[in-house]
Design an enzyme around this catalytic site. Structure first.
Site, PDB file in Angstrom:
ATOM      1  N   HIS A 154       0.838  -1.200   0.000  1.00  0.00           N
ATOM      2  CA  HIS A 154       0.000   0.000   0.000  1.00  0.00           C
ATOM      3  C   HIS A 154       0.872   1.249   0.000  1.00  0.00           C
ATOM      4  CE1 HIS A 154      -3.341  -2.670   1.204  1.00  0.00           C
ATOM      5  NE2 HIS A 154      -4.111  -1.715   0.710  1.00  0.00           N
ATOM      6  N   LYS A 158      -0.427   4.782   4.614  1.00  0.00           N
ATOM      7  CA  LYS A 158      -1.279   3.853   5.354  1.00  0.00           C
ATOM      8  C   LYS A 158      -0.678   3.589   6.728  1.00  0.00           C
ATOM      9  CE  LYS A 158      -3.844  -0.469   4.873  1.00  0.00           C
ATOM     10  NZ  LYS A 158      -5.109   0.218   5.231  1.00  0.00           N
TER      11      LYS A 158
END
Length: 265
Positions: A154, A158
């Protein structure tokens, strides 16, 4: 159906506003942000880049729930618990995509679902939800000689790891294989760890750049490897699924539902 968005100024919140506007049968009923946000008082449509909607972003989630039929929440655990309590008090549906919830947090969500319909998912992409079912089936059919490893990637912003989706994939694999997910996982591996033990589900995580999300579940045995992979290139898939869930939740009896229920899986 009037749909409200909490956390409306965030990237996901703006995407949700655009998706609600583009969906037949749905209309934006309100939008809110945390107290002190620079977005307060701004037009939700202008903030989302789709022109004025005559809906100002407010700081009172109670007013938002009162004005809407369902509310979509992709915020943070503390805020989501407050929103779940409001949903229970007002009987309005809550679509919950917040990850990083503790066991105690989840117990409060479960309690709120006794009073209203809550659709909770770590991922609202229909393809990802289908992958949960595929992983569960593969884990059931392939024996313990197949090691299970889950990789996820990600963007650098995040804050939780492994991702909620990766954990859901792990739980699907554990269910299919009859494992205790909490006990049978490998998270941190560094240094001289020795051979990989049989049985536990392994996780690995990467963070960087602007990656929307990639998940890869690998079943590895001597001489072969099966991979179930999902790659996202836009947050729109999550927004589209969440709005679909909101429309589905209209008129449902109180209970805790998932995207599997929405998709009929």
């Amino acid at each position: 159906m009037l749909i409200g968005i909490v956390g409306a100024a965030g990237r996901m919140g703006q995407m949700l506003i655009r998706e609600v506007r583009a969906t037949a049968g749905a209309a934006l009923g309100g939008a809110s942000e945390r107290p002190g946000s620079d977005a307060l008082g701004k037009d939700a449509g202008e903030l989302a880049g789709i022109g004025a909607l005559q809906i100002k972003i407010g700081a009172d989630p109670a007013a938002l729930f009162a004005a809407c039929d369902a509310v979509i929440d992709f915020t943070a655990p503390a805020a989501s618990l407050a929103h779940a309590a409001l949903a229970a008090a007002t009987g309005k549906a809550l679509i919950l995509g917040t990850t990083g919830l503790s066991a105690a947090d989840q117990a409060k969500i479960d309690e709120a679902a006794r009073s209203t319909a809550i659709v909770q998912s770590t991922n609202f992409s229909p393809a990802v939800v289908l992958s949960f079912a595929l992983v569960e089936e593969a884990a059931k059919r392939l024996g313990p000689e197949y090691d299970i490893e889950i990789f996820e990637l990600h963007h650098r912003h995040k804050v939780d790891a492994p991702s909620g989706t990766a954990l859901s994939l792990g739980r699907a694999a554990a269910k299919g294989r009859g494992l205790d997910f909490d006990a049978d996982t490998l998270r941190a591996r560094d240094g001289h760890t020795g051979p990989r033990p049989r049985g536990p589900i392994g996780f690995s995580v990467a963070r960087g750049g602007s990656e929307t999300g990639e998940h890869n579940v690998m079943f590895l045995a001597e001489g072969e490897r099966l991979e179930i992979v999902h790659k996202a290139s836009s947050r729109q898939i999550y927004a589209r699924g969440a709005v679909r869930a909101a429309l589905w939740a209209a008129g449902r009896k109180p209970g805790l539902y998932s995207m599997r229920d929405v998709l009929g899986l």
